[in-house]
Design a protein around this motif. Sequence first.
Motif, PDB file in Angstrom:
ATOM      1  N   GLY A 184     -54.969 -28.207 -15.868  1.00 31.57           N
ATOM      2  CA  GLY A 184     -56.330 -27.789 -15.475  1.00 31.57           C
ATOM      3  C   GLY A 184     -56.455 -27.647 -13.978  1.00 31.57           C
ATOM      4  O   GLY A 184     -57.442 -28.049 -13.364  1.00 31.57           O
ATOM      5  N   SER A 208     -52.113 -23.329 -14.801  1.00 32.58           N
ATOM      6  CA  SER A 208     -53.335 -22.573 -14.602  1.00 32.58           C
ATOM      7  C   SER A 208     -53.166 -21.240 -15.303  1.00 32.58           C
ATOM      8  O   SER A 208     -52.184 -21.032 -16.020  1.00 32.58           O
ATOM      9  CB  SER A 208     -53.611 -22.390 -13.110  1.00 32.58           C
ATOM     10  N   VAL A 250     -56.652 -32.277 -19.222  1.00 29.05           N
ATOM     11  CA  VAL A 250     -56.823 -31.379 -20.367  1.00 29.05           C
ATOM     12  C   VAL A 250     -56.628 -32.110 -21.698  1.00 29.05           C
ATOM     13  O   VAL A 250     -57.403 -31.964 -22.625  1.00 29.05           O
ATOM     14  CB  VAL A 250     -55.853 -30.169 -20.251  1.00 29.05           C
ATOM     15  N   LEU A 274     -60.521 -31.782 -21.588  1.00 28.87           N
ATOM     16  CA  LEU A 274     -60.994 -30.396 -21.642  1.00 28.87           C
ATOM     17  C   LEU A 274     -60.350 -29.632 -22.801  1.00 28.87           C
ATOM     18  O   LEU A 274     -60.928 -28.695 -23.323  1.00 28.87           O
ATOM     19  CB  LEU A 274     -60.679 -29.681 -20.318  1.00 28.87           C
ATOM     20  N   ARG A 339     -66.822 -21.686 -15.653  1.00 30.27           N
ATOM     21  CA  ARG A 339     -65.452 -21.938 -15.196  1.00 30.27           C
ATOM     22  C   ARG A 339     -64.752 -20.707 -14.636  1.00 30.27           C
ATOM     23  O   ARG A 339     -63.546 -20.545 -14.792  1.00 30.27           O
ATOM     24  CB  ARG A 339     -64.593 -22.530 -16.324  1.00 30.27           C
TER      25      ARG A 339
END
Length: 349
Positions: A184, A208, A250, A274, A339
Amino acid sequence: MSASDVMRAVRITRHGGPEVLELTEVAVPAPQEGEVLVRVGAVALNNTDLWTREGAYGRPEDPGALSGWRGPIDFPRIQGADVAGRVVAVGAGAPEDLVGRRVVVDPAIYDTEGPDANPVGLMGSERDGGYAEYVTAPVKRAHDVTESPLTDEQLATLPTAYGTALGMIERGRLHKGDTALVSGASGGVGIALVQLARARGARVLAISSGTKIDAVREAGAHDVIDRAGDITEQLRAAAPEGIDVALDVVAGDLVGEGLPLLREGGRWVVAGALGGHGVAFDVRRLYLHNAQVIGSSMHTPTHFGLLMDLARRAEVQPVIAASFALEQAAQAQEELSRRGHVGKIVLRP
């Protein structure tokens, strides 16, 4: 400053969407014994603002319950954990010479007085926060950063994102020369992890995707793994010797896929979910390799002190994605939830 003074503040009176954020006028809080009153220069947004507003944290006995960070929220509540500003008044027992000093507030409410205390509450959740023109804080949580070359906006990004990141790095015992994996990596904590791990002298592999990859590389990642591809395959290629410490916000499937990539005695530090909170992994990869899975929530007072030292020397350069006025708090939170940005979103009361 008289007791009749009012200030603008954004608060919530119930859980819900961005529409529950209301701009209102309330009395300027009076600093109690051992507290300071801070005029807010900037307040940074965090995922915790969204989740507290939504009541998304669940409770140990009822994961589906509407709940704040550590239980029911006492409404009305002014949100905002991350404050940089100037001390304008002090309560009884707080040093007068703090007035006029620029400070960053440690937003954690700790379980004990000690240097390694655990956070069990948070400003903006368990006490009123910085979506306002003024906020009170315990004097021992107001760190003097007057000499820092960083702006108020940059300083405001530090407490939760960089505090959480440094807590992960410290609890994961990341050393110079280690290989670190950051998941993340374009988020607030992710960018902080990349910068702090790089500053510590680690080799940083970051996960990413898409347009954010360049920004993550710019923040200091040595290698960026594209989330859209086969993560495990890319990691094996980038770190054939394995990973010393994973710094993971994450979770989800990544934990099971990633544990086999740890070196002997490696540490997998989790500070977010996440990617989902249901995790399955092969426990043999844990005990046969003396690996550790470590939960990390925020920081200790010791970690925060280290962070403030970095801030005074500007050893990290926080990235500001966008800046909004106080009355645009709902818009700012919507921007955060999309985001689409890299770095931190701040409000300027």
